[in-house]
Design an enzyme around this catalytic site. Structure first.
Site, PDB file in Angstrom:
ATOM      1  CG  HIS A   1       2.168  -2.742 -10.305  1.00  0.00           C
ATOM      2  ND1 HIS A   1       1.504  -3.736  -9.615  1.00  0.00           N
ATOM      3  CD2 HIS A   1       1.969  -1.604  -9.577  1.00  0.00           C
ATOM      4  CE1 HIS A   1       0.956  -3.231  -8.528  1.00  0.00           C
ATOM      5  NE2 HIS A   1       1.208  -1.926  -8.483  1.00  0.00           N
TER       6      HIS A   1
ATOM      7  CG  HIS B   1      -2.582  -2.638 -10.735  1.00  0.00           C
ATOM      8  ND1 HIS B   1      -1.429  -1.919 -10.941  1.00  0.00           N
ATOM      9  CD2 HIS B   1      -3.235  -2.001  -9.732  1.00  0.00           C
ATOM     10  CE1 HIS B   1      -1.396  -0.883 -10.123  1.00  0.00           C
ATOM     11  NE2 HIS B   1      -2.469  -0.915  -9.364  1.00  0.00           N
TER      12      HIS B   1
HETATM   13  P1  AMP Z   1      -3.855   1.459  -6.924  1.00  0.00           P
HETATM   14  O1  AMP Z   1      -3.881   1.595  -8.404  1.00  0.00           O
HETATM   15  O2  AMP Z   1      -2.504   1.618  -6.339  1.00  0.00           O
HETATM   16  O3  AMP Z   1      -4.925   2.262  -6.242  1.00  0.00           O
HETATM   17  O4  AMP Z   1      -4.222  -0.058  -6.636  1.00  0.00           O
HETATM   18  C1  AMP Z   1      -5.378  -0.663  -7.169  1.00  0.00           C
HETATM   19  C2  AMP Z   1      -5.575  -1.991  -6.486  1.00  0.00           C
HETATM   20  O5  AMP Z   1      -4.451  -2.816  -6.704  1.00  0.00           O
HETATM   21  C3  AMP Z   1      -5.729  -1.852  -4.955  1.00  0.00           C
HETATM   22  O6  AMP Z   1      -6.748  -2.733  -4.515  1.00  0.00           O
HETATM   23  C4  AMP Z   1      -4.378  -2.274  -4.470  1.00  0.00           C
HETATM   24  O7  AMP Z   1      -4.418  -2.815  -3.164  1.00  0.00           O
HETATM   25  C5  AMP Z   1      -3.990  -3.326  -5.482  1.00  0.00           C
HETATM   26  N1  AMP Z   1      -2.539  -3.525  -5.502  1.00  0.00           N
HETATM   27  C6  AMP Z   1      -1.588  -2.564  -5.536  1.00  0.00           C
HETATM   28  N2  AMP Z   1      -0.364  -3.113  -5.466  1.00  0.00           N
HETATM   29  C7  AMP Z   1      -0.540  -4.459  -5.397  1.00  0.00           C
HETATM   30  C8  AMP Z   1       0.354  -5.566  -5.311  1.00  0.00           C
HETATM   31  N3  AMP Z   1       1.680  -5.418  -5.276  1.00  0.00           N
HETATM   32  N4  AMP Z   1      -0.179  -6.806  -5.249  1.00  0.00           N
HETATM   33  C9  AMP Z   1      -1.537  -6.967  -5.284  1.00  0.00           C
HETATM   34  N5  AMP Z   1      -2.420  -5.968  -5.373  1.00  0.00           N
HETATM   35  C10 AMP Z   1      -1.934  -4.720  -5.429  1.00  0.00           C
END
Ligand code: AMP
Length: 296
Positions: free
Chosen positions: A30, A33
């Site tokens: 999203h 990322h």
């Molecule tokens: P995930 O795919 O959920 O494991 O997230 C991958 C990375 O994206 C992690 O470092 C999360 O903290 C970051 N992330 C997830 N959601 C957000 C967001 N809304 N804003 C900024 N970074 C995010």
């Protein structure tokens, strides 16, 4: 863009670039990322995004099997985002690392921790409360996969989101204590227009619950205002957060925690000061669990 499936092909790609930015994800990308993809493209010679739903951070019965997966759409989003950030970007400067489970866990991986074999990484002192208390295997799984990924990629800089505040502290400790050479950058939370922090798991919410979930950020903003007006005790800030969350009962089913943590070790504190995290975890009606936080 290169789609890399093996650690060998990743290492070969890595060797062709000097300054490499790395963004570890579990896919279902999203704008949160993509904001980090944009930043990495602008700050480095080359960028690699890993897309890997990491089994070791899921306990039996959690959503490993149903976690949203769509590699093709993720690849398209990354390519578009990178080209928007840098219209001159070449194919060679952008890669997706999408390994198999056996490439990442050569000894295999059982979700049942008591049956696991092989090497795992634990970061003591910041992993066993809050998210670590609700999900006892979670940070061990995260620390293990982040170590593997940093070893495989050897990035100059790796980007993590403040969205997962406790995780960002665990990762910084891990990198410091294991003498890993990467620099860690923690990037601001990207939100929907309602204020709801973007998350791949928001897809589990109905449209109505998704709108109501904006109350999480409203509650944190109210606490931030109270802090600015002089409220520094945890109980006072918890009261402000809970009274705003109460305006959306029963959509907000339960509140797991409203917590104040210092930024170094994420230690719990009862007195707020500038730079502390104020974090919440809330279970919405139907069971979807949402996290959010602000830095005071
Ligand atoms: P995930 O795919 O959920 O494991 O997230 C991958 C990375 O994206 C992690 O470092 C999360 O903290 C970051 N992330 C997830 N959601 C957000 C967001 N809304 N804003 C900024 N970074 C995010």
């Amino acid at each position: 863009m290169r789609i890399l499936r093996t650690v060998e092909s990743l290492r070969e790609w890595r060797g062709m670039h000097e300054k490499v930015g790395f963004l570890p994800t579990m896919g279902a990308l999203h704008d949160g990322h993509l904001s980090m993809v944009r930043r990495s493209v602008l700050e480095n010679d080359a960028t690699v995004v890993s897309v890997f739903v990491n089994p070791s951070q899921f306990a039996p019965g959690e959503d490993l099997d149903s976690y949203p997966r769509d590699l093709q759409s993720d690849v398209e989003k990354i390519a578009k985002c990178a080209a928007d950030a840098d219209p001159e970007i070449t194919e060679a400067r952008l890669a997706v690392f999408a390994p198999t489970v056996s490439a990442m866990y050569p000894s295999g991986i059982d979700l049942d921790a008591s049956k696991q074999r092989g090497a795992f990484v634990e970061v003591l002192g910041c992993s066993h409360f809050l998210e670590g208390a609700v999900r006892p295997q979670f940070f061990r799984g995260v620390a293990t996969v982040v170590t593997k990924l940093l070893n495989a990629v050897q990035p100059t800089v790796a980007y993590f989101g403040q969205k997962d505040a406790q995780q960002s502290v665990v990762v910084k400790r891990l990198v410091r204590d294991l003498l890993l050479p990467a620099r860690i950058e923690v990037c601001p939370i990207v939100r929907e227009s309602s204020g709801l922090a973007m998350s791949s798991r928001n897809a589990y919410l109905s449209a109505d619950l998704r709108a109501r979930a904006a109350v999480l950020y409203r509650s944190l903003c109210a606490a931030q205002e109270a802090f600015a007006a002089g409220t520094t005790d945890l109980a006072g800030l918890q009261h402000v957060v809970n009274s705003v969350l109460d305006t959306e009962r029963p959509a907000v089913e339960s509140v797991d925690y409203v917590s104040l943590n210092e930024p170094e070790f994420f230690q719990l504190t009862c007195t707020a000061s500038r730079g502390c995290f104020l974090s919440i975890a809330v279970r919405m009606k139907g069971g979807v669990r949402l996290l959010d936080n602000v830095i005071l």
